[in-house]
Design a protein around this motif. Structure first.
Motif, short mmCIF file in Angstrom:
data_model
loop_
_atom_site.label_atom_id
_atom_site.label_comp_id
_atom_site.label_asym_id
_atom_site.label_seq_id
_atom_site.Cartn_x
_atom_site.Cartn_y
_atom_site.Cartn_z
N SER A 1 0.82 -1.22 0.00
CA SER A 1 0.00 0.00 0.00
C SER A 1 0.85 1.27 0.00
CB SER A 1 -0.91 0.00 1.23
OG SER A 1 -0.14 0.04 2.43
N GLY A 2 2.17 1.11 0.04
CA GLY A 2 3.06 2.27 0.01
C GLY A 2 3.55 2.72 1.36
N ALA A 3 3.12 2.07 2.45
CA ALA A 3 3.59 2.44 3.78
C ALA A 3 5.05 2.05 3.94
CB ALA A 3 2.74 1.75 4.85
N GLU A 4 5.85 2.96 4.52
CA GLU A 4 7.27 2.72 4.68
C GLU A 4 7.56 2.29 6.12
OE1 GLU A 4 11.42 4.73 3.07
OE2 GLU A 4 9.64 5.97 3.39
N LEU A 5 8.47 1.35 6.25
CA LEU A 5 8.94 0.90 7.56
C LEU A 5 10.29 1.56 7.81
CD1 LEU A 5 8.74 -1.02 10.04
CD2 LEU A 5 9.86 -2.76 8.63
N THR A 6 10.38 2.40 8.85
CA THR A 6 11.60 3.17 9.07
C THR A 6 12.04 3.14 10.52
OG1 THR A 6 10.42 5.24 9.47
CG2 THR A 6 11.07 4.76 7.19
N VAL A 7 13.34 3.31 10.71
CA VAL A 7 13.93 3.62 12.01
C VAL A 7 14.67 4.93 11.84
CG1 VAL A 7 15.52 2.90 13.83
CG2 VAL A 7 14.16 1.18 12.61
N VAL A 8 14.30 5.94 12.62
CA VAL A 8 14.90 7.27 12.51
C VAL A 8 15.78 7.51 13.73
CG1 VAL A 8 14.49 9.75 12.35
CG2 VAL A 8 12.99 8.14 11.14
N LEU A 9 17.07 7.76 13.49
CA LEU A 9 18.03 8.07 14.54
C LEU A 9 18.27 9.57 14.55
CD1 LEU A 9 18.62 5.11 13.31
CD2 LEU A 9 20.87 5.34 14.36
N ASP A 10 18.06 10.23 15.68
CA ASP A 10 18.21 11.68 15.76
C ASP A 10 19.06 12.03 16.97
OD1 ASP A 10 17.96 14.43 15.85
OD2 ASP A 10 15.88 14.41 15.15
N PRO A 11 20.39 12.11 16.80
CA PRO A 11 21.25 12.42 17.95
C PRO A 11 20.95 13.77 18.58
CG PRO A 11 22.54 11.56 16.11
CD PRO A 11 21.16 11.84 15.59
N GLU A 12 20.59 14.76 17.75
CA GLU A 12 20.32 16.09 18.30
C GLU A 12 19.07 16.08 19.17
OE1 GLU A 12 19.52 20.66 16.75
OE2 GLU A 12 20.38 19.17 15.39
N ASP A 13 18.05 15.38 18.72
CA ASP A 13 16.81 15.27 19.49
C ASP A 13 16.92 14.25 20.62
OD1 ASP A 13 13.98 15.90 19.89
OD2 ASP A 13 13.62 13.86 19.18
N GLY A 14 17.93 13.37 20.53
CA GLY A 14 18.13 12.34 21.56
C GLY A 14 17.09 11.25 21.49
N SER A 15 16.82 10.75 20.26
CA SER A 15 15.76 9.75 20.13
C SER A 15 16.04 8.79 18.98
CB SER A 15 14.40 10.42 19.90
OG SER A 15 14.38 11.08 18.63
N VAL A 16 15.45 7.61 19.11
CA VAL A 16 15.35 6.64 18.03
C VAL A 16 13.89 6.25 17.93
CG1 VAL A 16 15.92 4.31 17.28
CG2 VAL A 16 17.71 5.76 18.25
N THR A 17 13.32 6.31 16.72
CA THR A 17 11.90 6.05 16.54
C THR A 17 11.70 4.98 15.48
OG1 THR A 17 11.30 8.32 17.14
CG2 THR A 17 9.66 7.04 15.92
N LEU A 18 10.99 3.93 15.87
CA LEU A 18 10.52 2.92 14.93
C LEU A 18 9.13 3.33 14.47
CD1 LEU A 18 10.41 0.12 13.51
CD2 LEU A 18 9.56 -0.81 15.68
N ASP A 19 8.98 3.55 13.18
CA ASP A 19 7.69 3.97 12.61
C ASP A 19 7.22 2.89 11.64
OD1 ASP A 19 5.44 5.14 11.56
OD2 ASP A 19 6.38 7.10 11.24
N ARG A 20 6.14 2.23 12.00
CA ARG A 20 5.58 1.15 11.18
C ARG A 20 4.16 1.48 10.77
NH1 ARG A 20 4.93 -4.16 14.37
NH2 ARG A 20 3.41 -4.44 12.71
N ASP A 21 3.83 2.74 10.72
CA ASP A 21 2.47 3.15 10.38
C ASP A 21 2.08 2.59 9.02
OD1 ASP A 21 0.05 4.54 10.72
OD2 ASP A 21 0.75 6.14 9.43
N THR B 1 9.20 5.24 20.36
CA THR B 1 10.37 6.11 20.50
C THR B 1 11.14 5.78 21.77
OG1 THR B 1 9.31 7.92 19.29
CG2 THR B 1 11.16 8.50 20.71
N VAL B 2 12.46 5.71 21.64
CA VAL B 2 13.36 5.44 22.76
C VAL B 2 14.34 6.59 22.87
CG1 VAL B 2 15.10 3.87 23.69
CG2 VAL B 2 13.14 2.95 22.44
N GLY B 3 14.57 7.10 24.07
CA GLY B 3 15.53 8.17 24.28
C GLY B 3 16.96 7.67 24.19
N THR B 4 17.88 8.57 23.83
CA THR B 4 19.29 8.23 23.70
C THR B 4 20.13 9.25 24.46
OG1 THR B 4 19.64 9.54 21.69
CG2 THR B 4 18.85 7.28 21.41
N GLN B 5 21.43 8.93 24.57
CA GLN B 5 22.40 9.85 25.17
C GLN B 5 23.64 9.87 24.30
OE1 GLN B 5 23.13 8.54 29.19
NE2 GLN B 5 21.00 8.79 29.82
#
Length: 456
Positions: free
Chosen positions: A361-381, A393-397
């Protein structure tokens, strides 16, 4: 063995039908043994036995005959439920929950002993005819009682039992079981009125299942429990001290941030502790029936407590034995077909997107790593699942963020900086596109297909 492409190939599960809680991880004569809840007749939770596998290296798993079978007319006639395995003076002994047809959530504590202790495969087990604990202690109004876990502390052998009380308070009960044939109730180890437990776990759980405990080299203890609110909810942990038969909690958190892990258990080894969890199906029962199987155990994980008191979690290093001789990807910005099982590491120094494919259906499965925001997000919408939807979303350091992704069929395990894990079930359809693309300035990526190991 099923031909379902979503069936994991390298994780522990039976050849067919039902699996749930991992039970009794145990090291014996150079082999790791692992047991699990198993219905050998259908992919549904009933008629529970103990399945059994063993391995010399945590990656080559050999299936053995069923270890524990319900005894007609016995205390486990309706199921051999969760427990552990211990070395009792040279005899491997299963300590498990027996339930009869009238149990209503209250189990008994039963024993079964290895018939031939010198057999490294531990193929044959003989249950004792009567329970060593016939039910919960009087006076506590216990309405849930199950899942014994035996450990050593203060020079003695003890056991934890998961419990819930009529007023909705969850607890872990403590027994003195230095003699496995003579169990003595030693009090409430911890309950939901503890302020640290209440802050970490919340107030929804009415029972704590599958308690497990291990001691760290620094003297801290980690207590793992599964939160039950009339159905499996989540898995969490507390750190603290064991003092005079009580757990003094200092902190804790989610054991896993995904939606598809429960009933974790531990094996304490010299120098490390290993953890397995059960990952349930996140698809409908009609699909499960067509596939002919349900449930898988996670990859073994090494857990510890860091200097900050927070949990550390990482895949067991033995899993690198599953890596192919050469990686299938070594740099970002390159589209690469994804195999059915893979081991992928990505390090980000700026916002980085890991695309793992698209649905029909065109939905993308992604993991976004954002060191500045301090997060990793699994998006499976847009990817189908039963149960909760939305991103995780999981926080990082730190200035850099590293994730390791283990995928085996439908089992998706994400590890963030060795500080947090996310376990989800993601099912692919024949017309989905399984393709990797990593984009982000300064990103590093290496990925290996997981293949049958040729050496251990």
């Amino acid at each position: 063995m099923t031909h379902d492409p979503n069936a994991p190939r390298f994780r522990v599960r039976p050849p067919a039908h039902w699996a749930n809680d991992p039970n009794g991880p145990f090291r014996w004569r150079g082999r790791h043994h692992l047991f699990y809840q198993h219905n050998p007749q259908a992919p549904v939770h009933t008629n529970v036995h103990w399945g059994h596998v063993s391995s010399p290296d945590l990656v080559h798993w050999e299936h053995h005959p069923i270890a524990l079978t319900p005894t007609p007319g016995g205390p486990d006639e309706a199921g051999c439920w969760s427990g552990c395995v211990v070395d009792d003076d040279g005899v491997p002994t299963a300590v498990y929950t027996g339930v009869d047809h009238r149990h209503t959530g209250l189990g008994t504590i039963c024993l079964a002993r290895a018939v031939v202790p010198d057999d490294e495969t531990l193929t044959d087990w003989k249950p004792l005819p009567t329970p060593v604990v016939a039910g919960p202690p009087p006076g506590l109004d216990v309405v849930m009682f199950r899942d014994p876990f035996v450990f050593r502390a203060e020079g003695r052998r003890w056991a934890l039992v998961g419990a819930g009380h009529a007023d909705g308070t969850p607890s872990v009960l403590l027994y003195d079981c230095e003699d496995l044939l003579d169990w003595r109730f030693a009090g409430v180890f911890l309950d939901g009125r503890d302020p640290v437990a209440a802050e970490v776990f919340g107030d929804k759980a009415t029972g704590w299942e599958c308690p497990a405990l291990y001691g760290t080299p620094g003297g801290d203890w980690v207590l793992v429990v599964s939160l039950w609110d009339g159905a499996p909810c989540a898995t969490a942990y507390l750190t603290g001290r064991v003092d005079a038969g009580r757990f003094a909690a200092r902190g804790g958190g989610r054991l896993d941030h995904g939606r598809d892990l429960y009933a974790a258990t531990l094996l304490q080894e010299p120098g490390r502790a290993l953890l397995w969890g059960w990952s349930w199906e996140a698809r409908g029962q009609d699909e499960v029936d067509r596939a002919g199987w349900a449930g898988v155990l996670t990859a073994p994980r090494v857990i510890d407590v860091g200097p900050d008191g927070a949990l550390r979690v990482a895949p067991a290093p033995e899993l690198e034995l599953l890596r192919a001789a050469e990686p299938f990807v070594t740099e970002p910005g390159v589209r690469a077909p994804l195999p059915g099982a893979y081991d992928l590491t990505v390090t980000a120094r700026s916002r980085t997107t890991v695309s793992l494919g698209r649905s029909a259906s065109g939905a993308e499965l992604t993991v976004v790593l954002d060191p500045e925001d301090g997060s990793v997000t699994l998006d499976r919408d847009g990817w189908p699942r039963t149960g909760g939807q939305g991103p995780v979303t999981v926080g990082t350091q730190g200035r850099d963020v590293t994730v390791r992704i283990l995928v085996d069929g439908s089992l998706f395990e994400l590890f963030v900086d060795d500080r947090a894990s996310v376990t989800e079930r993601i099912y692919r359809r024949p017309d989905d596109v399984s393709e990797l693309l990593v984009t982000g300035e300064g990103a590093e990526v290496t990925g290996w297909e997981q293949v049958p190991p040729t050496s251990g």
